[in-house]
Design a protein around this motif. Structure first.
Motif, PDB file in Angstrom:
ATOM      1  N   LYS A 123      -4.816 -14.814 -10.536  1.00 52.79           N
ATOM      2  CA  LYS A 123      -3.191 -15.076 -10.578  1.00 52.79           C
ATOM      3  C   LYS A 123      -2.707 -15.317 -11.870  1.00 52.79           C
ATOM      4  CE  LYS A 123      -2.063 -13.150  -6.157  1.00 52.79           C
ATOM      5  NZ  LYS A 123      -1.241 -11.963  -6.361  1.00 52.79           N
TER       6      LYS A 123
ATOM      7  N   ILE B 273       5.025 -19.448   1.732  1.00 52.52           N
ATOM      8  CA  ILE B 273       5.953 -18.228   2.032  1.00 52.52           C
ATOM      9  C   ILE B 273       5.695 -18.098   3.543  1.00 52.52           C
ATOM     10  CG2 ILE B 273       6.475 -15.936   2.054  1.00 52.52           C
ATOM     11  CD1 ILE B 273       7.704 -18.028  -0.376  1.00 52.52           C
ATOM     12  N   LEU B 274       4.325 -17.709   3.799  1.00 51.09           N
ATOM     13  CA  LEU B 274       3.965 -17.473   5.410  1.00 51.09           C
ATOM     14  C   LEU B 274       2.748 -18.037   5.361  1.00 51.09           C
ATOM     15  CD1 LEU B 274       4.456 -13.387   5.587  1.00 51.09           C
ATOM     16  CD2 LEU B 274       5.915 -15.216   6.537  1.00 51.09           C
TER      17      LEU B 274
ATOM     18  N   ASP C  76       1.423 -16.432  -7.995  1.00 56.47           N
ATOM     19  CA  ASP C  76       1.017 -17.558  -7.211  1.00 56.47           C
ATOM     20  C   ASP C  76       1.533 -18.792  -7.821  1.00 56.47           C
ATOM     21  OD1 ASP C  76       0.009 -19.981  -5.432  1.00 56.47           O
ATOM     22  OD2 ASP C  76      -1.090 -18.270  -4.292  1.00 56.47           O
TER      23      ASP C  76
ATOM     24  N   ASP D  63      -7.846   2.732  -1.347  1.00 54.59           N
ATOM     25  CA  ASP D  63      -8.425   1.385  -1.140  1.00 54.59           C
ATOM     26  C   ASP D  63      -8.635   0.723  -2.842  1.00 54.59           C
ATOM     27  OD1 ASP D  63     -10.140  -0.655  -1.619  1.00 54.59           O
ATOM     28  OD2 ASP D  63     -12.112   0.153  -0.485  1.00 54.59           O
ATOM     29  N   LEU D  64      -7.738  -0.258  -2.896  1.00 54.89           N
ATOM     30  CA  LEU D  64      -7.476  -0.553  -4.381  1.00 54.89           C
ATOM     31  C   LEU D  64      -8.515  -1.775  -4.857  1.00 54.89           C
ATOM     32  CD1 LEU D  64      -3.547  -1.155  -4.260  1.00 54.89           C
ATOM     33  CD2 LEU D  64      -4.980   0.847  -5.189  1.00 54.89           C
TER      34      LEU D  64
ATOM     35  N   ARG E 112       3.296  -8.059   6.329  1.00 55.15           N
ATOM     36  CA  ARG E 112       3.902  -9.236   5.977  1.00 55.15           C
ATOM     37  C   ARG E 112       4.857  -9.379   4.327  1.00 55.15           C
ATOM     38  NH1 ARG E 112       0.689 -13.839   6.999  1.00 55.15           N
ATOM     39  NH2 ARG E 112       0.056 -14.255   5.069  1.00 55.15           N
ATOM     40  N   VAL E 113       4.104  -9.954   3.545  1.00 57.40           N
ATOM     41  CA  VAL E 113       5.225 -10.063   2.348  1.00 57.40           C
ATOM     42  C   VAL E 113       5.452  -8.707   1.701  1.00 57.40           C
ATOM     43  CG1 VAL E 113       5.673 -11.222   0.188  1.00 57.40           C
ATOM     44  CG2 VAL E 113       4.610 -12.404   1.816  1.00 57.40           C
TER      45      VAL E 113
ATOM     46  N   SER F 160       1.866  -6.126  -4.962  1.00 55.74           N
ATOM     47  CA  SER F 160       1.690  -7.272  -3.758  1.00 55.74           C
ATOM     48  C   SER F 160       0.570  -7.279  -3.450  1.00 55.74           C
ATOM     49  CB  SER F 160       2.852  -7.121  -2.860  1.00 55.74           C
ATOM     50  OG  SER F 160       2.855  -8.164  -1.934  1.00 55.74           O
TER      51      SER F 160
ATOM     52  N   ASN G  72      -4.076  -0.361   2.698  1.00 58.01           N
ATOM     53  CA  ASN G  72      -5.502  -0.207   2.884  1.00 58.01           C
ATOM     54  C   ASN G  72      -5.863  -0.013   4.177  1.00 58.01           C
ATOM     55  OD1 ASN G  72      -8.041  -0.055   1.815  1.00 58.01           O
ATOM     56  ND2 ASN G  72      -8.258  -2.226   2.240  1.00 58.01           N
ATOM     57  N   ARG G  73      -5.949  -0.947   5.113  1.00 54.98           N
ATOM     58  CA  ARG G  73      -6.337  -0.821   6.640  1.00 54.98           C
ATOM     59  C   ARG G  73      -5.270  -0.592   7.532  1.00 54.98           C
ATOM     60  NH1 ARG G  73     -10.798  -5.267   5.962  1.00 54.98           N
ATOM     61  NH2 ARG G  73     -12.552  -4.041   4.674  1.00 54.98           N
ATOM     62  N   SER G  74      -3.963  -1.085   7.269  1.00 52.49           N
ATOM     63  CA  SER G  74      -3.083  -1.388   8.060  1.00 52.49           C
ATOM     64  C   SER G  74      -2.304   0.047   8.162  1.00 52.49           C
ATOM     65  CB  SER G  74      -1.976  -2.597   7.558  1.00 52.49           C
ATOM     66  OG  SER G  74      -2.705  -3.847   7.254  1.00 52.49           O
TER      67      SER G  74
ATOM     68  N   GLY H 277       5.109 -19.678  -3.450  1.00 51.40           N
ATOM     69  CA  GLY H 277       4.569 -21.077  -2.779  1.00 51.40           C
ATOM     70  C   GLY H 277       4.419 -20.754  -1.181  1.00 51.40           C
TER      71      GLY H 277
ATOM     72  N   ILE I 269       3.371  -9.951  -8.108  1.00 48.43           N
ATOM     73  CA  ILE I 269       3.375 -11.155  -7.225  1.00 48.43           C
ATOM     74  C   ILE I 269       2.308 -12.055  -7.557  1.00 48.43           C
ATOM     75  CG2 ILE I 269       3.560 -11.933  -4.892  1.00 48.43           C
ATOM     76  CD1 ILE I 269       5.722  -9.924  -5.426  1.00 48.43           C
TER      77      ILE I 269
ATOM     78  N   TYR J  90      -9.514 -16.309  -7.044  1.00 49.35           N
ATOM     79  CA  TYR J  90      -7.984 -15.847  -6.643  1.00 49.35           C
ATOM     80  C   TYR J  90      -7.066 -16.370  -7.550  1.00 49.35           C
ATOM     81  CZ  TYR J  90      -3.683 -16.082  -4.480  1.00 49.35           C
ATOM     82  OH  TYR J  90      -2.176 -16.049  -3.941  1.00 49.35           O
TER      83      TYR J  90
ATOM     84  N   GLY K 134       0.410  -2.753  -0.884  1.00 48.31           N
ATOM     85  CA  GLY K 134       0.359  -3.672   0.388  1.00 48.31           C
ATOM     86  C   GLY K 134       1.745  -3.668   1.195  1.00 48.31           C
TER      87      GLY K 134
END
Ligand SMILES: NC(=O)c1ccc[n+]([C@@H]2O[C@H](COP(=O)([O-])OP(=O)(O)OC[C@H]3O[C@@H](n4cnc5c(N)ncnc54)[C@H](OP(=O)(O)O)[C@@H]3O)[C@@H](O)[C@H]2O)c1
Length: 243
Positions: free
Chosen positions: A159, A187-188, A142, A63-64, A16-17, A90, A37-39, A185, A140, A155, A12
């Motif tokens: 995590k 972050i974005l 959470d 595709d993970l 972003r991160v 990530s 994946n898509r980006s 925490g 990574i 989720y 990823g």
């Protein structure tokens, strides 16, 4: 661990991160394989920026959502740049569900992408690591695994699994490979929310601000460099765990 000249994989890593981590590695002299994946375009732009920092960079899409693809990810990175000795897990989903409404299919999908994939990527990474190189993995996670959300049930359970996986893998892969995690925490803001969403969440934190990606990158680089730390989970949460 001296980072310069190493090869790192960031799942990823196009947005972003993950993108900030990939560029942080590049700034430290690491050749980076930027998984997406898509980006596709953002990943290519990130690779271009990494190259401008003087390192080699390659992109690759896998595709993970299917953990059996983990070996393909490491293989692709190795064929593009050489054997990686750094892996940053990530990529993740962030579905909204609760114990009342999660379906078995949705549960499996979240656990596959967010927990199983980092596990099997680490397995493939360890298998591909040359004997004469030490390796390091950063997962990574959470900070809310300790104080769960009222939503994002599958989720936060996944995590929570990352937290335990980090410690178990650190023990089992030592001394050849160190495995640590950073627990994030605010972050974005989530991709579909604006800055004001995150600012509202951050207002209650002891440090009263949104983290941004810089402190995340700084601690990841530090965990990678520090040869005497493994099995550690470091919170980057503006003190949110204190309240
Ligand atoms: N942002 C925060 O404040 C925050 C807080 C706590 C924890 N975290 C954790 O930090 C990490 C990065 O967060 P983020 O906010 O930057 O994530 P994000 O914006 O939700 O991005 C998700 C990433 O995962 C990749 N991904 C999603 N589905 C995939 C699939 N099926 N196969 C392969 N890759 C897939 C995406 O790749 P493409 O874009 O290429 O599709 C993207 O790079 C995640 O592990 C997240 O749980 C973030």
């Amino acid at each position: 661990m001296d980072l310069r000249g190493r090869i790192g994989v960031v799942t990823g890593g196009g947005v972003r991160v993950g993108r900030a981590i990939a560029l942080g590695l590049a700034r430290s002299g690491v050749d980076v394989f930027i998984h997406y994946n898509r980006s596709a375009e953002p990943a290519e732009r990130t690779a271009e920026e990494a190259r401008e920092l003087g390192v080699r960079a390659a992109v690759g899409s896998v595709d993970l959502s299917d953990p059996t693809k983990a070996a393909e990810l490491i293989d692709l990175a190795e064929r593009s740049l050489g054997a990686p000795s750094i892996l940053v897990n990530s990529a993740s989903g962030f579905p909204s569900d609760t114990i009342a409404d999660v379906t078995v299919d949705a549960w499996r999908a979240t656990l596959d992408l967010t927990l199983a994939l980092p596990v099997f990527a680490t397995q493939a990474f360890a298998a591909a690591l040359p004997d004469d190189l030490d390796g390091a993995v950063v997962n990574i996670t959470d900070v809310r695994t300790q104080t769960p959300y009222r939503e994002h049930f599958s989720y936060v359970v996944a995590k929570g699994g990352i937290d335990t996986f980090t410690k178990a893998a650190a023990l089992q892969l030592a001394p050849h490979i160190r495995v640590n995690a950073v627990a994030l925490g605010v972050i974005l803001p989530p991709p579909k929310e604006g800055d004001s969403y995150a600012e509202k969440l951050a207002a209650d934190l002891p440090l009263a601000r949104v983290g941004g990606t810089e402190p995340v990158v700084a601690i990841i680089l530090s965990l990678l460099q520090n040869d005497f730390i493994t099995g550690e989970i470091v919170r980057v949460d503006g003190g949110g765990h204190l309240t």
